[in-house]
Design an enzyme around this catalytic site. Structure first.
Site, mmCIF file in Angstrom:
data_model
loop_
_atom_site.group_PDB
_atom_site.id
_atom_site.type_symbol
_atom_site.label_atom_id
_atom_site.label_comp_id
_atom_site.label_asym_id
_atom_site.label_seq_id
_atom_site.Cartn_x
_atom_site.Cartn_y
_atom_site.Cartn_z
ATOM 1 N N ASP A 186 0.809 -1.233 0.000
ATOM 2 C CA ASP A 186 0.000 0.000 0.000
ATOM 3 C C ASP A 186 0.834 1.272 0.000
ATOM 4 O O ASP A 186 0.462 2.271 0.625
ATOM 5 C CB ASP A 186 -0.963 0.016 1.196
ATOM 6 C CG ASP A 186 -2.032 -1.053 1.102
ATOM 7 O OD1 ASP A 186 -2.416 -1.408 -0.036
ATOM 8 O OD2 ASP A 186 -2.480 -1.542 2.153
ATOM 9 N N LYS A 188 1.709 -8.772 -13.615
ATOM 10 C CA LYS A 188 1.491 -8.955 -12.193
ATOM 11 C C LYS A 188 1.519 -10.461 -11.975
ATOM 12 O O LYS A 188 0.497 -11.139 -12.126
ATOM 13 C CB LYS A 188 0.138 -8.360 -11.767
ATOM 14 C CG LYS A 188 -0.181 -8.521 -10.285
ATOM 15 C CD LYS A 188 0.539 -7.510 -9.430
ATOM 16 C CE LYS A 188 0.105 -7.612 -7.966
ATOM 17 N NZ LYS A 188 0.765 -6.622 -7.129
ATOM 18 N N GLY A 228 5.592 -6.297 -8.376
ATOM 19 C CA GLY A 228 5.618 -7.292 -7.320
ATOM 20 C C GLY A 228 4.402 -7.217 -6.423
ATOM 21 O O GLY A 228 3.439 -6.483 -6.679
ATOM 22 N N PRO A 255 1.692 12.694 -6.984
ATOM 23 C CA PRO A 255 0.780 13.414 -6.092
ATOM 24 C C PRO A 255 -0.300 12.519 -5.513
ATOM 25 O O PRO A 255 -0.822 11.626 -6.193
ATOM 26 C CB PRO A 255 0.176 14.501 -6.997
ATOM 27 C CG PRO A 255 0.367 14.010 -8.383
ATOM 28 C CD PRO A 255 1.605 13.165 -8.377
ATOM 29 N N GLU A 256 -0.616 12.743 -4.265
ATOM 30 C CA GLU A 256 -1.700 12.010 -3.602
ATOM 31 C C GLU A 256 -2.993 12.155 -4.402
ATOM 32 O O GLU A 256 -3.321 13.237 -4.883
ATOM 33 C CB GLU A 256 -1.885 12.572 -2.193
ATOM 34 C CG GLU A 256 -2.895 11.839 -1.336
ATOM 35 C CD GLU A 256 -2.964 12.446 0.054
ATOM 36 O OE1 GLU A 256 -2.609 11.770 1.018
ATOM 37 O OE2 GLU A 256 -3.345 13.642 0.149
#
Length: 219
Positions: free
Chosen positions: A12, A37, A111, A199-200
């Site tokens: 996360d 993935k 990963g 950026p968030e």
């Protein structure tokens, strides 16, 4: 072959949005990358990291590759054991990735969790060594990030993995003191250049805005 592996200092920290951003940069340069993935955990069918990348970038399904998924949101080896499912072997994963890379298109491998999370009897670090592939490390930027970033980079170097850069996975528009300091200190203390500070909220942008902004995030 052009293979790059993307890992994180923890789970996360923004790996998937960073991967999508790198896809956006490739698209802006006229390349059509493959995104792999190898293992997805804890997502129902039709959801997961590749779906997020497809939504943000429009990358076609022919260039999105998932090898196996396990039902519970756990480390892959643990999730496989609890589900009574087989794990993937390192040689098989390596072979499948090199086959996809053989035509010369960029290949991005995302990963699961951090560098040493067990994917079976191997880690994403083992995969990087097997492929001889460089690594991008996605890091948090708040308090505590210096330690986890330094540990991850040091573990890569110990294994002979080339870390090409750090990416801050989510930087607030108004960063706190720790984040402001870390943006300066992370490259200095790890000895690895900062490739981008994402950026968030970037992962919530509509596709057109995301694709327009992504190339400008990266050096």
């Amino acid at each position: 072959m052009s293979i790059t592996i993307i890992t994180g200092t923890a789970t996360d920290v923004g790996k998937t949005v960073v991967t999508a951003g790198i896809v956006g940069k490739h698209l802006s340069e006229g390349a059509l990358p493959h995104v792999i993935k190898p293992i997805q955990t804890g997502e129902p069918d039709g959801h997961g990291d590749l779906r997020t990348i497809a939504d943000l970038t429009g990358l076609p399904q022919t260039h999105l590759h998932e090898f196996i998924r396990y039902p519970e949101p756990l480390a892959p080896a643990t999730a496989a054991r609890r589900a009574g499912m087989d794990t993937l072997s390192l040689p098989d994963v390596s072979h499948r990735i090199t086959t996809l890379a053989a035509n010369g298109d960029p290949v991005l491998v995302e990963g699961a969790g951090g560098l040493l999370v067990r994917m079976g009897d191997w880690t994403i670090a083992d995969l990087a060594v097997e492929l001889g592939a460089p690594m991008i490390v996605v890091t948090s930027t708040g308090l505590g990030s210096l330690n986890t970033a330094e540990l991850t980079v040091e573990a890569c170097r110990h294994r002979g993995i080339d870390v090409v850069g750090l990416v801050g996975g989510s930087v607030p528009a108004v960063p706190d003191l720790a984040t402001t300091c870390n943006i300066t200190d992370l490259p200095d203390l790890t000895g690895v250049p900062a490739l981008a500070w994402i950026p968030e909220g970037a992962g919530q942008l509509p596709r057109e805005q995301f694709l327009a902004a992504a190339p400008g995030w990266f050096r």
